[in-house]
Design a protein around this motif. Structure first.
Motif, PDB file in Angstrom:
ATOM      1  N   VAL A 137       0.832  -1.200   0.000  1.00 19.75           N
ATOM      2  CA  VAL A 137       0.000   0.000   0.000  1.00 19.75           C
ATOM      3  C   VAL A 137       0.870   1.255   0.000  1.00 19.75           C
ATOM      4  O   VAL A 137       0.555   2.257  -0.644  1.00 19.75           O
ATOM      5  CB  VAL A 137      -0.964  -0.020   1.203  1.00 19.75           C
ATOM      6  N   PHE A 138       1.993   1.201   0.723  1.00 17.03           N
ATOM      7  CA  PHE A 138       2.941   2.307   0.731  1.00 17.03           C
ATOM      8  C   PHE A 138       3.450   2.584  -0.687  1.00 17.03           C
ATOM      9  O   PHE A 138       3.571   3.743  -1.108  1.00 17.03           O
ATOM     10  CB  PHE A 138       4.114   1.975   1.659  1.00 17.03           C
ATOM     11  N   GLY A 139       3.746   1.516  -1.438  1.00 10.98           N
ATOM     12  CA  GLY A 139       4.210   1.686  -2.805  1.00 10.98           C
ATOM     13  C   GLY A 139       3.190   2.411  -3.664  1.00 10.98           C
ATOM     14  O   GLY A 139       3.547   3.240  -4.518  1.00 10.98           O
ATOM     15  N   TRP A 141       1.021   4.571  -2.543  1.00  8.85           N
ATOM     16  CA  TRP A 141       1.052   5.954  -2.048  1.00  8.85           C
ATOM     17  C   TRP A 141       2.192   6.731  -2.708  1.00  8.85           C
ATOM     18  O   TRP A 141       2.036   7.893  -3.092  1.00  8.85           O
ATOM     19  CB  TRP A 141       1.202   5.939  -0.527  1.00  8.85           C
ATOM     20  N   ILE A 142       3.353   6.078  -2.866  1.00 10.72           N
ATOM     21  CA  ILE A 142       4.496   6.710  -3.517  1.00 10.72           C
ATOM     22  C   ILE A 142       4.130   7.134  -4.931  1.00 10.72           C
ATOM     23  O   ILE A 142       4.439   8.255  -5.380  1.00 10.72           O
ATOM     24  CB  ILE A 142       5.714   5.765  -3.534  1.00 10.72           C
ATOM     25  N   GLU A 143       3.448   6.276  -5.661  1.00 11.79           N
ATOM     26  CA  GLU A 143       3.063   6.588  -7.039  1.00 11.79           C
ATOM     27  C   GLU A 143       2.159   7.808  -7.104  1.00 11.79           C
ATOM     28  O   GLU A 143       2.306   8.660  -7.984  1.00 11.79           O
ATOM     29  CB  GLU A 143       2.380   5.376  -7.681  1.00 11.79           C
ATOM     30  N   THR A 144       1.220   7.909  -6.205  1.00 13.21           N
ATOM     31  CA  THR A 144       0.266   9.028  -6.239  1.00 13.21           C
ATOM     32  C   THR A 144       0.891  10.340  -5.756  1.00 13.21           C
ATOM     33  O   THR A 144       0.348  11.412  -6.019  1.00 13.21           O
ATOM     34  CB  THR A 144      -0.979   8.717  -5.386  1.00 13.21           C
ATOM     35  N   HIS A 145       2.016  10.266  -5.058  1.00 14.61           N
ATOM     36  CA  HIS A 145       2.674  11.470  -4.539  1.00 14.61           C
ATOM     37  C   HIS A 145       4.009  11.753  -5.242  1.00 14.61           C
ATOM     38  O   HIS A 145       4.843  12.499  -4.723  1.00 14.61           O
ATOM     39  CB  HIS A 145       2.914  11.334  -3.028  1.00 14.61           C
ATOM     40  N   LEU A 146       4.185  11.191  -6.426  1.00 11.18           N
ATOM     41  CA  LEU A 146       5.472  11.294  -7.105  1.00 11.18           C
ATOM     42  C   LEU A 146       5.851  12.739  -7.421  1.00 11.18           C
ATOM     43  O   LEU A 146       7.012  13.135  -7.275  1.00 11.18           O
ATOM     44  CB  LEU A 146       5.450  10.463  -8.394  1.00 11.18           C
ATOM     45  N   ASP A 147       4.912  13.564  -7.825  1.00  5.84           N
ATOM     46  CA  ASP A 147       5.233  14.955  -8.173  1.00  5.84           C
ATOM     47  C   ASP A 147       5.763  15.719  -6.960  1.00  5.84           C
ATOM     48  O   ASP A 147       6.733  16.491  -7.070  1.00  5.84           O
ATOM     49  CB  ASP A 147       3.995  15.658  -8.736  1.00  5.84           C
ATOM     50  N   GLN A 163      14.056  11.223 -12.408  1.00  4.54           N
ATOM     51  CA  GLN A 163      13.400  10.687 -13.595  1.00  4.54           C
ATOM     52  C   GLN A 163      12.249   9.747 -13.236  1.00  4.54           C
ATOM     53  O   GLN A 163      11.146   9.877 -13.749  1.00  4.54           O
ATOM     54  CB  GLN A 163      14.440   9.968 -14.468  1.00  4.54           C
ATOM     55  N   TYR A 164      12.539   8.776 -12.397  1.00  4.66           N
ATOM     56  CA  TYR A 164      11.478   7.871 -11.948  1.00  4.66           C
ATOM     57  C   TYR A 164      11.949   7.124 -10.711  1.00  4.66           C
ATOM     58  O   TYR A 164      13.136   7.143 -10.369  1.00  4.66           O
ATOM     59  CB  TYR A 164      11.063   6.887 -13.053  1.00  4.66           C
ATOM     60  N   ILE A 165      11.015   6.471 -10.014  1.00  4.93           N
ATOM     61  CA  ILE A 165      11.327   5.665  -8.835  1.00  4.93           C
ATOM     62  C   ILE A 165      10.900   4.232  -9.118  1.00  4.93           C
ATOM     63  O   ILE A 165       9.708   3.948  -9.296  1.00  4.93           O
ATOM     64  CB  ILE A 165      10.608   6.185  -7.573  1.00  4.93           C
ATOM     65  N   GLY A 166      11.870   3.320  -9.188  1.00  4.20           N
ATOM     66  CA  GLY A 166      11.559   1.902  -9.304  1.00  4.20           C
ATOM     67  C   GLY A 166      11.233   1.336  -7.932  1.00  4.20           C
ATOM     68  O   GLY A 166      11.759   1.801  -6.916  1.00  4.20           O
ATOM     69  N   GLN A 167      10.358   0.338  -7.882  1.00  2.00           N
ATOM     70  CA  GLN A 167       9.944  -0.248  -6.612  1.00  2.00           C
ATOM     71  C   GLN A 167      10.153  -1.756  -6.629  1.00  2.00           C
ATOM     72  O   GLN A 167       9.865  -2.420  -7.634  1.00  2.00           O
ATOM     73  CB  GLN A 167       8.477   0.065  -6.333  1.00  2.00           C
TER      74      GLN A 167
END
Length: 395
Positions: A137-139, A141-147, A163-167
């Protein structure tokens, strides 16, 4: 009688000015007193020690590594174009001569085509949770708060861009691999600072306020890894050429067909050994260039990883490419501005901002020259005899 021993003597320091010729001389004198070794040559250098803060501590002198010049090497790259003379710092006899021979071959076949195809620098924090579900679920959350995360990270640097965050999920852990562009700097310290700020913001803003470790070790800093071979760390650079069979035979003593047959055999050997590199010796050229130009030489641990891909063409010519998957280099910051290192970068037209991609292409082209030379020498029977002739300095 007391058994108390005196504590070991400490290396001299000067709180007022620890980067002067005087304190350096005091350290050499200290070493001579402690060890009996004379440091006459270590103490000879041509620059002001006052330029060294940020590069070294307890400065006492220099290690002088011979520099040889190989070339010209013709490069037809996006950033590196023309004939280049390559500074190579090494103590290995035959190395410069071998690369010089490969450069002649590549140049006589029209020059090396070079391309920087991808570039990222990573830091990989890991966040810890009660169970795997909370980590997943944390992952999300990270996607939705990336900006917002990107804004916090990039506020710490002038040139770094997230550039991006790999998980990556493992048990109740969530590994985040932050990928940045870093301009003309190698960028490890830059991305560490940016990622720390981002992680502190995440910890503050996420409802669980999760604990984290700044490096979960999947950035594999200064260690080879398969993830970097696949996903790139530093710059991913390709050097490629079509070797003309009419040039190969008189110059190198081999044919394209012989090289292709040997490639099949060495490919199988690299696979059997589990090697990180199916080529011959990319570390040699990269290390010699890195020492000459002020790179962080420990990055050779990652930068040497390479993949060779070749084709025997219908007319007997030989397409040869090498892809450096994790080339970590810089033309700005670090040791690149020191005296001799800057001169070598200026020799290549790469010093300062705007030169990193050009330098990366020169590195890749140099590596390809070394590959063609060594592989041909092994086939033609010149390998051992060349080392006997040029690589022996013993009486």
């Amino acid at each position: 009688m007391s058994n108390h021993q005196n504590p070991p003597a400490k290396v001299p320091r000067d709180k007022a000015n620890d980067y002067s010729a005087e304190i350096a001389a005091a350290r050499r004198s200290f070493v001579e007193q402690q060890t009996g070794a004379a440091l006459n040559h270590v103490g000879h250098y041509s620059f002001d020690p006052g330029v060294l803060p940020g590069n070294i501590e307890n400065f006492a002198g220099v290690a002088q590594v011979p520099i040889g010049i190989a070339g010209p090497l013709r490069i037809n790259g996006e950033h590196a174009r023309g004939d280049f003379y390559i500074p190579m710092a090494t103590t290995e006899g035959t190395l410069v001569a071998s690369y010089n021979r490969g450069m002649r071959l590549l140049s006589e076949c029209g020059g090396v085509k070079t391309t920087v195809v991808e570039q990222h620098m990573q830091r990989s924090p890991v966040f810890m949770f009660e169970d795997a579900l909370a980590a997943r679920v944390f992952g999300e959350w990270i996607e939705t708060h990336l900006d917002a995360i990107r804004a916090v990270a990039e506020a710490t640097t002038r040139v770094g861009k997230l550039q991006y965050i790999g998980q990556y999920a493992l048990g109740n852990l969530r590994y985040l691999r932050f990928n940045y562009s870093t301009g003309d700097a190698a960028g490890q310290n830059m991305v560490g600072k940016a990622t720390l700020a981002a992680c502190q913001w995440i910890q503050s803003e996420h409802p669980d306020h999760p604990n984290f470790i700044l490096s979960g070790n999947i950035d594999t800093d200064k260690k080879h890894s398969q993830i970097n071979t696949l996903l790139t760390r530093g710059k991913r650079v390709v050097a490629e050429i079509v070797l003309k069979d009419s040039v190969l035979k008189p110059l190198m003593g081999v044919t394209g067909k012989q090289l292709f047959h040997a490639r099949q055999i060495s490919q199988a050997g690299a696979f059997m050994a589990g090697s990180s590199n199916n080529a011959a010796h990319s570390a040699n050229g990269i290390t010699a260039l890195f020492i000459a130009t002020g790179q962080d030489v420990a990055n050779v641990a990652e930068s040497h990883a390479a993949i060779t891909y070749c084709q025997l063409l219908d007319n007997g010519d030989y397409y040869w490419s090498i892809t450096l998957t994790s080339l970590i280099c810089a033309t700005y910051g670090g040791g690149t501005g020191l005296a001799t290192q800057r001169e070598c970068l200026e020799m290549l037209g790469c010093y300062g901002q705007g030169g990193a991609d050009k330098f990366a292409e020169i590195c890749a082209a140099t590596v390809l020259a070394g590959e063609t030379s060594l592989s041909s020498a092994i086939l033609a029977g010149d390998w051992v005899s060349s080392h006997d002739q040029l690589g022996r300095n013993r009486p």
